[in-house]
Write a protein that holds these residues in place. Structure first.
Motif, PDB file in Angstrom:
ATOM      1  N   PHE A  97      19.142  -6.593   3.711  1.00  0.00           N
ATOM      2  CA  PHE A  97      18.278  -5.566   4.288  1.00  0.00           C
ATOM      3  C   PHE A  97      19.023  -4.672   5.280  1.00  0.00           C
ATOM      4  O   PHE A  97      18.649  -3.510   5.463  1.00  0.00           O
ATOM      5  CB  PHE A  97      17.051  -6.212   4.941  1.00  0.00           C
ATOM      6  N   PHE A 102      17.580  -1.162   7.163  1.00  0.00           N
ATOM      7  CA  PHE A 102      16.374  -1.525   7.896  1.00  0.00           C
ATOM      8  C   PHE A 102      16.703  -1.546   9.386  1.00  0.00           C
ATOM      9  O   PHE A 102      17.777  -1.986   9.797  1.00  0.00           O
ATOM     10  CB  PHE A 102      15.878  -2.893   7.461  1.00  0.00           C
ATOM     11  N   GLN A 106      12.148  -3.506  12.203  1.00  0.00           N
ATOM     12  CA  GLN A 106      11.659  -3.872  10.867  1.00  0.00           C
ATOM     13  C   GLN A 106      12.143  -5.257  10.475  1.00  0.00           C
ATOM     14  O   GLN A 106      11.388  -6.051   9.894  1.00  0.00           O
ATOM     15  CB  GLN A 106      12.129  -2.838   9.844  1.00  0.00           C
ATOM     16  N   LEU A 110       9.903  -8.486   9.584  1.00  0.00           N
ATOM     17  CA  LEU A 110      10.079  -9.095   8.268  1.00  0.00           C
ATOM     18  C   LEU A 110      10.390 -10.584   8.372  1.00  0.00           C
ATOM     19  O   LEU A 110       9.766 -11.417   7.693  1.00  0.00           O
ATOM     20  CB  LEU A 110      11.202  -8.380   7.518  1.00  0.00           C
TER      21      LEU A 110
END
Length: 240
Positions: A97, A102, A106, A110
């Motif tokens: 990610f 990201f 975020q 997550l």
């Protein structure tokens, strides 16, 4: 921050399973297999006792076998190993990610959801699920090298992509979706839609699709009693 989240999860939930003995079909699968079966598993059903769902998962059996050689029936050490592989999976997902740019906020959101999800605890509670963790480590590694391949087209990246794709597909059939996932991931990842980027997406997707076709062909011929996908007018039938 991820380590803090994981440590908090471990203190609240994870530690409860560290001393748990084998349950269910743990001993049926996590054991030393004969050399003959380790060879035969490439030419037939993965389960020599025909108890589990009929399937073609040669690398899963090799993984169980290696676990048994290293840890025997010492469930404490095996549990520690499972926690380590789970942590490796977290950081491989994190790398993936980050590759997708990201933000830290975020990522925090997550991984809070991921670490405190029910499935996250389940994969350490049921020891036979550890090959699935191993499978998805390779899934995300394949994804990372796929994105690197799109970025620079270096030959070593496509080799790593094939290698990790082979491992996860020959561990679990659920990864049949991998080439389609990679194709759409690539379309979402690229920004310029240049000819070279599109070409790399198509090449990589077709190569991984060939690995899926190879697995399905072997599975259909050597494990004929396994469920198959059937496409009809009314829809897709069958389970993997």
């Amino acid at each position: 921050i991820i380590l803090i989240l994981y440590s908090f999860w471990f203190l609240v939930l994870g530690y409860q399973n560290i001393f748990e003995p084998f349950v269910g079909d743990d001993l049926h699968l996590i054991r030393e297999y004969t050399p003959q079966h380790l060879i035969n598993v490439w030419f037939g059903n993965w389960d020599p006792d025909n108890i589990e769902t009929v399937s073609y998962r040669p690398l899963a059996i090799w993984y169980y076998h290696l676990q048994s050689i290293v840890f025997g029936e010492n469930t404490f050490l095996l549990s520690i190993f499972i926690y380590v592989t789970q942590l490796v999976l977290i950081f491989v997902i994190l790398s993936f990610f980050k590759k997708l740019n990201f933000s830290n906020g975020q990522l925090f959101f997550l991984f809070t959801i991921l670490i405190f999800s029910k499935i996250f605890t389940t994969i350490v509670t049921w020891k036979t699920l550890n090959p699935l963790v191993f499978c998805y480590i390779n899934f995300f590694l394949a994804s990372i090298y796929y994105l690197k391949w799109i970025d620079n087209g270096k030959f070593k990246n496509i080799i790593f992509l094939i290698f990790f794709s082979f491992i996860c597909i020959f561990s679990r059939e659920e990864l049949y979706h991998l080439p389609f996932y990679l194709f759409f991931l690539g379309l979402l990842y690229i920004k310029n839609f240049s000819f070279d980027e599109i070409k790399r997406i198509i090449i990589a997707s077709l190569i991984v699709l060939s690995v899926v076709v190879l697995h399905y062909f072997i599975r259909s011929n050597f494990v004929s009693e396994a469920s198959e996908i059937k496409i009809t007018i009314s829809g897709i039938k069958g389970v993997l």
